[in-house]
Design a protein around this motif. Structure first.
Motif, short mmCIF file in Angstrom:
data_model
loop_
_atom_site.label_atom_id
_atom_site.label_comp_id
_atom_site.label_asym_id
_atom_site.label_seq_id
_atom_site.Cartn_x
_atom_site.Cartn_y
_atom_site.Cartn_z
N ARG A 72 0.84 -1.21 0.00
CA ARG A 72 0.00 0.00 0.00
C ARG A 72 0.87 1.26 0.00
NH1 ARG A 72 -3.78 -3.00 4.03
NH2 ARG A 72 -5.33 -3.83 2.58
N HIS A 73 1.95 1.22 0.74
CA HIS A 73 2.89 2.35 0.75
C HIS A 73 3.49 2.54 -0.64
CE1 HIS A 73 5.70 5.27 2.33
NE2 HIS A 73 6.70 4.58 1.80
N ALA A 74 3.81 1.44 -1.31
CA ALA A 74 4.37 1.53 -2.67
C ALA A 74 3.37 2.19 -3.62
CB ALA A 74 4.75 0.14 -3.17
N ILE A 75 2.09 1.85 -3.46
CA ILE A 75 1.07 2.49 -4.30
C ILE A 75 0.99 3.98 -4.01
CG2 ILE A 75 -1.42 2.66 -4.71
CD1 ILE A 75 -1.51 -0.40 -4.45
N ASP A 76 0.99 4.34 -2.74
CA ASP A 76 0.95 5.76 -2.36
C ASP A 76 2.12 6.53 -2.95
OD1 ASP A 76 -1.35 5.31 -0.89
OD2 ASP A 76 -0.30 5.21 1.04
N MET A 77 3.32 5.97 -2.84
CA MET A 77 4.51 6.65 -3.36
C MET A 77 4.47 6.73 -4.88
SD MET A 77 6.14 7.64 -0.73
CE MET A 77 7.71 8.10 -1.40
N ALA A 78 4.06 5.65 -5.53
CA ALA A 78 3.99 5.65 -6.99
C ALA A 78 2.99 6.70 -7.48
CB ALA A 78 3.60 4.26 -7.50
N GLN A 79 1.86 6.80 -6.81
CA GLN A 79 0.88 7.81 -7.20
C GLN A 79 1.40 9.22 -6.95
OE1 GLN A 79 -2.52 6.44 -4.93
NE2 GLN A 79 -3.34 5.34 -6.70
N ARG A 80 2.09 9.41 -5.83
CA ARG A 80 2.62 10.72 -5.50
C ARG A 80 3.62 11.20 -6.55
NH1 ARG A 80 5.41 11.38 0.14
NH2 ARG A 80 3.28 10.96 0.77
N PHE A 81 4.44 10.28 -7.05
CA PHE A 81 5.49 10.66 -7.99
C PHE A 81 5.16 10.32 -9.44
CE2 PHE A 81 7.68 10.33 -3.90
CZ PHE A 81 8.23 11.61 -3.85
N GLY A 82 3.93 9.92 -9.71
CA GLY A 82 3.50 9.66 -11.08
C GLY A 82 4.13 8.43 -11.71
N GLU A 83 4.49 7.47 -10.90
CA GLU A 83 5.13 6.25 -11.41
C GLU A 83 4.07 5.17 -11.60
OE1 GLU A 83 8.24 5.35 -8.63
OE2 GLU A 83 9.42 7.07 -9.26
N ARG A 84 3.33 5.28 -12.70
CA ARG A 84 2.20 4.39 -12.94
C ARG A 84 2.62 2.94 -13.07
NH1 ARG A 84 -2.55 5.21 -11.88
NH2 ARG A 84 -3.42 4.47 -13.80
N GLY A 85 3.77 2.67 -13.67
CA GLY A 85 4.24 1.29 -13.80
C GLY A 85 4.47 0.63 -12.46
N ASN A 86 5.11 1.36 -11.55
CA ASN A 86 5.33 0.82 -10.20
C ASN A 86 4.02 0.63 -9.46
OD1 ASN A 86 8.12 0.56 -10.38
ND2 ASN A 86 8.46 2.67 -9.73
N GLU A 87 3.07 1.53 -9.70
CA GLU A 87 1.75 1.36 -9.10
C GLU A 87 1.10 0.07 -9.60
OE1 GLU A 87 -2.71 3.31 -8.98
OE2 GLU A 87 -1.10 4.48 -9.88
N GLY A 88 1.25 -0.20 -10.88
CA GLY A 88 0.69 -1.42 -11.45
C GLY A 88 1.25 -2.68 -10.81
N TRP A 89 2.57 -2.72 -10.66
CA TRP A 89 3.19 -3.89 -10.03
C TRP A 89 2.76 -4.03 -8.57
CZ3 TRP A 89 4.84 -7.84 -12.47
CH2 TRP A 89 5.41 -7.71 -13.75
N ALA A 90 2.64 -2.91 -7.86
CA ALA A 90 2.21 -2.96 -6.46
C ALA A 90 0.76 -3.44 -6.36
CB ALA A 90 2.37 -1.60 -5.80
N ARG A 91 -0.08 -3.03 -7.29
CA ARG A 91 -1.48 -3.48 -7.27
C ARG A 91 -1.56 -4.98 -7.58
NH1 ARG A 91 -5.16 0.06 -6.17
NH2 ARG A 91 -4.75 2.26 -6.47
N CYS A 92 -0.73 -5.44 -8.48
CA CYS A 92 -0.68 -6.88 -8.77
C CYS A 92 -0.26 -7.64 -7.52
CB CYS A 92 0.27 -7.15 -9.93
SG CYS A 92 0.29 -8.87 -10.48
#
Length: 116
Positions: free
Chosen positions: A14-34
């Motif tokens: 969840r922290h990874a998703i928050d950070m990815a969203q904060r910095f616009g890193e959609r790819g990292n958000e995708g992996w964290a959601r998976c």
């Protein structure tokens, strides 16, 4: 997996998703959601866990589609196959599995040990 370790993994994902969203890193958000989908699926066989897993896999699939992240797409599809198998739809899962196996071959990826 122990309960405290699962909670720690959930916290970090969840922290990874928050950070990815904060910095616009959609790819990292995708992996964290998976990963969250995998954790929800591994965490139990309740309808709530299944719904949460499906939500995260679908969100990750949407990101993978927009960004052209074929490996992420394949991993999410594999998660949905596991979900359907666990949720009591083995016939649907078997039909989907052939497509997922083909996708992994196309990408020269090997499924993880233990299969689906």
């Amino acid at each position: 997996m122990s309960t405290w370790l699962a909670r720690l993994d959930l916290h970090h994902a969840r922290h990874a998703i928050d950070m990815a969203q904060r910095f616009g890193e959609r790819g990292n958000e995708g992996w964290a959601r998976c990963l969250l989908g995998d954790l929800a699926l591994t965490g139990g066989t309740t309808a709530t866990g299944h719904a949460e897993a499906r939500h995260h896999y679908r969100a990750a699939l949407a990101i993978a589609g927009r960004l052209g992240m074929r490996p992420l797409h394949a991993h999410c599809l594999r998660g949905l196959v596991r979900l359907n198998h666990t949720a009591g739809s083995p016939s649907i899962a078997e039909k989907q599995r052939a497509a997922v196996d083909q996708r992994f071959r196309e990408l020269n990826m090997k499924p993880w040990p233990g299969g689906m």
